[in-house]
Design a protein around this motif. Structure first.
Motif, PDB file in Angstrom:
ATOM      1  N   LEU A 316       0.836  -1.207   0.000  1.00  0.00           N
ATOM      2  CA  LEU A 316       0.000   0.000   0.000  1.00  0.00           C
ATOM      3  C   LEU A 316       0.865   1.249   0.000  1.00  0.00           C
ATOM      4  O   LEU A 316       0.579   2.229  -0.692  1.00  0.00           O
ATOM      5  CB  LEU A 316      -0.900   0.008   1.233  1.00  0.00           C
ATOM      6  N   SER A 317       1.947   1.219   0.794  1.00  0.00           N
ATOM      7  CA  SER A 317       2.743   2.429   0.968  1.00  0.00           C
ATOM      8  C   SER A 317       3.505   2.784  -0.306  1.00  0.00           C
ATOM      9  O   SER A 317       3.951   3.909  -0.455  1.00  0.00           O
ATOM     10  CB  SER A 317       3.713   2.266   2.134  1.00  0.00           C
ATOM     11  N   ILE A 318       3.664   1.799  -1.203  1.00  0.00           N
ATOM     12  CA  ILE A 318       4.325   2.124  -2.470  1.00  0.00           C
ATOM     13  C   ILE A 318       3.307   2.686  -3.456  1.00  0.00           C
ATOM     14  O   ILE A 318       3.656   3.297  -4.451  1.00  0.00           O
ATOM     15  CB  ILE A 318       5.008   0.866  -3.040  1.00  0.00           C
ATOM     16  N   GLY A 319       2.029   2.475  -3.172  1.00  0.00           N
ATOM     17  CA  GLY A 319       1.007   3.030  -4.039  1.00  0.00           C
ATOM     18  C   GLY A 319       0.224   1.969  -4.786  1.00  0.00           C
ATOM     19  O   GLY A 319      -0.350   2.245  -5.821  1.00  0.00           O
ATOM     20  N   ALA A 320       0.225   0.729  -4.266  1.00  0.00           N
ATOM     21  CA  ALA A 320      -0.606  -0.294  -4.882  1.00  0.00           C
ATOM     22  C   ALA A 320      -2.052  -0.065  -4.457  1.00  0.00           C
ATOM     23  O   ALA A 320      -2.304   0.344  -3.325  1.00  0.00           O
ATOM     24  CB  ALA A 320      -0.148  -1.687  -4.450  1.00  0.00           C
ATOM     25  N   GLN A 324      -4.609  -4.552  -6.220  1.00  0.00           N
ATOM     26  CA  GLN A 324      -3.241  -4.957  -6.560  1.00  0.00           C
ATOM     27  C   GLN A 324      -2.553  -5.603  -5.372  1.00  0.00           C
ATOM     28  O   GLN A 324      -1.804  -6.568  -5.527  1.00  0.00           O
ATOM     29  CB  GLN A 324      -2.439  -3.739  -7.042  1.00  0.00           C
ATOM     30  N   HIS A 328      -1.283  -9.204  -6.159  1.00  0.00           N
ATOM     31  CA  HIS A 328       0.173  -9.335  -6.247  1.00  0.00           C
ATOM     32  C   HIS A 328       0.770 -10.038  -5.030  1.00  0.00           C
ATOM     33  O   HIS A 328       1.771 -10.722  -5.151  1.00  0.00           O
ATOM     34  CB  HIS A 328       0.841  -7.959  -6.380  1.00  0.00           C
TER      35      HIS A 328
ATOM     36  N   ASN B  75       0.585   9.933   4.413  1.00  0.00           N
ATOM     37  CA  ASN B  75       0.361   9.191   3.159  1.00  0.00           C
ATOM     38  C   ASN B  75      -0.987   8.480   3.194  1.00  0.00           C
ATOM     39  O   ASN B  75      -1.215   7.531   2.462  1.00  0.00           O
ATOM     40  CB  ASN B  75       1.500   8.213   2.873  1.00  0.00           C
ATOM     41  N   MET B  77      -2.272   6.404   5.111  1.00  0.00           N
ATOM     42  CA  MET B  77      -2.327   4.979   5.479  1.00  0.00           C
ATOM     43  C   MET B  77      -3.430   4.739   6.497  1.00  0.00           C
ATOM     44  O   MET B  77      -3.897   3.620   6.662  1.00  0.00           O
ATOM     45  CB  MET B  77      -0.982   4.512   6.052  1.00  0.00           C
ATOM     46  N   VAL B 105      -3.512   6.501  -4.149  1.00  0.00           N
ATOM     47  CA  VAL B 105      -2.457   5.794  -4.883  1.00  0.00           C
ATOM     48  C   VAL B 105      -1.396   6.781  -5.364  1.00  0.00           C
ATOM     49  O   VAL B 105      -0.186   6.548  -5.221  1.00  0.00           O
ATOM     50  CB  VAL B 105      -3.078   5.010  -6.065  1.00  0.00           C
ATOM     51  N   ARG B 108       0.558   8.163  -2.365  1.00  0.00           N
ATOM     52  CA  ARG B 108       1.536   7.231  -1.802  1.00  0.00           C
ATOM     53  C   ARG B 108       2.724   7.024  -2.742  1.00  0.00           C
ATOM     54  O   ARG B 108       3.808   6.647  -2.289  1.00  0.00           O
ATOM     55  CB  ARG B 108       0.867   5.900  -1.484  1.00  0.00           C
ATOM     56  N   ALA B 109       2.506   7.257  -4.029  1.00  0.00           N
ATOM     57  CA  ALA B 109       3.644   7.202  -4.940  1.00  0.00           C
ATOM     58  C   ALA B 109       4.571   8.386  -4.675  1.00  0.00           C
ATOM     59  O   ALA B 109       5.766   8.346  -4.965  1.00  0.00           O
ATOM     60  CB  ALA B 109       3.158   7.226  -6.386  1.00  0.00           C
ATOM     61  N   LEU B 135       4.642  -1.110 -11.038  1.00  0.00           N
ATOM     62  CA  LEU B 135       3.260  -0.861 -10.654  1.00  0.00           C
ATOM     63  C   LEU B 135       2.729   0.395 -11.312  1.00  0.00           C
ATOM     64  O   LEU B 135       1.618   0.440 -11.819  1.00  0.00           O
ATOM     65  CB  LEU B 135       3.213  -0.717  -9.131  1.00  0.00           C
ATOM     66  N   HIS B 136       3.564   1.452 -11.293  1.00  0.00           N
ATOM     67  CA  HIS B 136       3.105   2.724 -11.820  1.00  0.00           C
ATOM     68  C   HIS B 136       3.470   2.908 -13.286  1.00  0.00           C
ATOM     69  O   HIS B 136       3.195   3.954 -13.859  1.00  0.00           O
ATOM     70  CB  HIS B 136       3.716   3.865 -10.994  1.00  0.00           C
TER      71      HIS B 136
END
Lengths: 427, 276
Positions: A316-320, A324, A328, B75, B77, B105, B108-109, B135-136
């Motif tokens: 989640l913290s990476i932006g999934a 996903q 994943h 972020n 969370m 999303v 968080r990126a 992912l991105h």
């Protein structure tokens, strides 16, 4: 007494407890192994006779007269198919034992051969059209009583009145044996035919294919539905919501419903309302899907729950996105647990007879099903039908069917274990 | 330390809070942020705080003081926690992160996070770092991806150790290496801000030193917010330090100022080890 002495004094007692517990464990494991071996050995030993079949070597004269064929040089496939083959085997036997003239003895002589022998002869002629009008040396399937006698299942020392095989039949078998004209061969019939009223002609293929199709329908329906349901309930559904709570309670209750109830439901809904063909693997699979769903849902939820939250947070913290994260990371990690649950559910479904009673799969089906819509029976039902049949040959067939069921189960488990290992080796 | 009444604490804080707001170079701005769990439990009270560009802000305070909760607001969370409500304004580069225009999303990126316990994916080292860019869809081809992986691992100080074993599982590394892998994973998507939630609490002093060094280097390109229980760590690496107590921002100022001349007695007691 100081503390150390108190500890020492109690030490023996503690170790004794540990030893006792270990003993109980080993004892129960040995006991269950013993039962398992006894079961497997008993079934295995009883099934052995079913895998061979007695054949008699005869000079079959394919004369046109007894085959009720007109005098022609060649015949079409249909003519040969509809010709009469019933007299060929008995004529050969009469020729072999010309001294038999009495009507009763002649009948006994005829019964040396299986009533299914004519079909084997027909198939031989259809394969080799030039047999017509010639005499061929062929191995012909023996009747079930002779088969049981040759296999030693009928004792020649008991009085004739109590014996299914008469004295003169014993004499004929001895004569044939002396001429090497009677032989036990591998029972290929068992693996290539459907059910039959005659044990020597009965085969497992119909039930095997029925089970295969039923399991296929069950797996294809229950696995995706159950896994999606579990993912929704575990990952997306709002917590502390009375509506979701009711669904959860109902799923857990569904797992405890007696399986025959699902059969009644299948009859009422699938067959009566939706008109799904009766006795077909499709309706069997639909009913077993209902039964398997809660098992897979519950184990999938447990597997999803056991995936560490740190992995979800990382993704989640990476932006999934949530989906996903699930596809994943969560699903691959939960897959071994999901597969374990699925195989337990499928194994349950494979062994189930009761719900199939209601939807007509407990029937005598001689034809081998070619699709999920053909009438079929399944392995446990076949075991039940054969164990209920009076002929002696079915005793061995029952055990052989159980062995087939176990082998089927073994291969199903093997596939699941291989898949599980594949997912587990991803660290 | 007894606190007679929280109202008193709120009043005291208004005098002692120091300099929470910056005049320029603001990356993250918090205005009147309140966070609630289960509607009635309040975890954060009226926090006003600016976080500057290319700065390290250390958030310290006793357990349960809300510093991790605030960190996880940056972020979003906290969105993943049921019944957690964030109230007030949080801006990243002048844009409200809770506005409908901002997707979590995307946020968080832009705001990476490193957790207390190293949590590499059970995949290869390469796949761990490449996960975000893939992912991105940040790369056009494999060689670009290779470059990003190498660059991120180099920045995280892990390239030399792992370049020959990129296909080995990330979970097979040592604790310190795993944490650096997680940092590499976070910076692979090139965020502006990195949030670190006690990143060295599970590591030995040598691994901690490596990561602290790394943070000082990363400062030139990123804004870093770190939650830590180690006073020394906060003093060593941070530009500004914020002290939290019972969900309130008690004091925030230049790190040197906080550690030498704190305004509030709670801060002083905490950093001198008499409390917390």
């Amino acid at each position: 007494m100081n503390n150390l002495e108190i500890v020492k004094a109690g030490l023996n007692k503690r170790y004794a407890k540990e030893r006792r517990f270990k003993f109980y464990g080993i004892f129960s494991i040995s006991l269950s192994l013993l039962f398992l071996f006894f079961l497997l050995f008993d079934i295995g030993a009883k099934s052995i006779p079913a895998f061979t079949q007695t054949y008699i070597n005869l000079d079959i004269e394919f004369d046109k007269k007894s085959m009720k064929l007109q005098d022609q040089d060649s015949y079409s496939e249909e003519t040969l198919f509809s010709a009469s083959y019933s007299k060929l085997g008995r004529n050969a036997l009469y020729k072999l034992f010309p001294e038999v003239t009495e009507r009763k003895q002649k009948k006994a002589l005829r019964q040396m051969l299986s009533s299914g022998a004519r079909y084997d002869l027909r198939d031989a002629v259809l394969e080799n059209n030039d047999y017509v009008g010639t005499t061929q040396n062929l191995w012909v399937l023996a009747g079930d009583d002779i088969d049981a006698f040759v296999k030693g299942l009928i004792d020649r020392n008991i009085p004739e009145a109590d014996r299914r095989v008469k004295d003169y039949q014993v004499k004929w078998v001895d004569i044939l044996e002396a001429q090497n004209k009677i032989e036990r061969r591998f029972n290929i019939n068992f693996f290539t035919s459907g059910d039959s009223r005659e044990p020597e002609q009965a085969g497992i293929l119909g039930a095997l294919k029925g089970s295969f199709y039923t399991m296929l329908v069950t797996l294809l329906l229950s696995f995706p539905i159950a896994v999606s349901a579990a993912i929704y309930l575990e990952e997306f559904a709002p917590k502390n919501n009375w509506w979701i709570d009711i669904i959860e309670i109902n799923i857990n209750n569904l797992a405890a419903v007696p399986s025959i109830v699902f059969g009644i439901l299948g009859l009422a809904v699938y067959i009566n309302v939706f008109g799904v063909p009766r006795s077909a693997p499709l309706v069997g699979g639909l009913v077993l899907t209902l039964m398997t769903l809660p098992t897979i849902i519950i184990s999938t939820r447990a597997a999803l729950k056991s995936v560490p939250p740190s992995i979800r947070e990382a993704a989640l913290s990476i932006g999934a996105s949530k989906m996903q994260v699930i596809t994943h990371h969560v699903l691959p990690l939960a897959m071994p647990g999901i597969l374990t649950g699925s195989i337990i559910g499928m194994a349950q479904a494979l062994g189930e007879t009761a719900p199939l009673l209601m939807i007509g799969m407990v029937a005598f089906v001689a034809d081998i099903p070619q699709s999920i819509l053909d009438p079929a029976t399944v392995l446990p039902v076949q075991v039940f039908i054969w164990s209920d049949s009076p002929e002696r040959g079915f005793i061995a067939l029952t055990s052989a069917a159980i062995v087939t069921l176990l082998v089927f189960l073994f291969f199903m488990n093997l596939i699941a274990i291989v898949l599980r290992k594949k997912f587990e080796t991803r660290w | 330390m007894e606190i007679s009444d929280n109202m008193d604490l709120d009043q005291e804080i208004s005098k002692t809070v120091g300099s929470p707001l910056l005049e320029s170079k603001v990356r993250i701005a918090c205005r009147d942020v309140n966070v609630f769990y289960n509607k009635n439990v309040q975890a954060i009270f009226n926090v006003n705080l600016d976080i500057g560009k290319n700065q390290i802000l250390a958030m310290i305070g006793p357990s349960g003081c809300g510093k991790s909760t605030l960190l996880r607001c940056f972020n979003r969370m906290n969105d993943t926690i049921e019944d957690c409500v964030v109230d007030g304004l949080i801006e990243l580069d002048g844009e409200n992160i809770h506005s409908k225009k901002i997707d979590p999303v995307v946020l968080r990126a832009n705001v990476g996070m490193v957790f207390q316990k190293p949590n590499p994916f059970p995949k290869s080292i390469y796949d761990n770092v490449a996960y975000g860019p893939r992912l991105h869809g940040l790369t056009q081809n494999n060689s670009e991806l290779d470059d990003i992986v190498e660059e991120s691992l180099t920045k995280a100080g892990l390239w030399k150790e792992t370049k020959d074993r990129l296909n080995k599982p990330g979970t097979g590394l040592s604790g310190g290496q795993q944490q650096r892998l997680c940092i590499a994973r976070a910076i692979a998507v090139k965020p502006e801000v990195i949030l670190m939630d006690e990143p060295t609490s599970a590591l030995d002093p040598i691994a901690t030193a490596t990561i602290e060094e790394l943070m000082s280097e990363l400062k030139s390109a990123y804004t870093i917010v770190i939650v830590t229980h180690s006073m020394q760590q906060a003093a060593r690496i941070s530009d500004r330090t914020a002290y939290f107590h019972l969900g309130r921002l008690v004091e925030v100022d230049e790190t040197g100022h906080i550690f030498t001349n704190p305004n509030h007695s709670l801060t002083e007691n905490y950093i001198t080890g008499r409390f917390g």
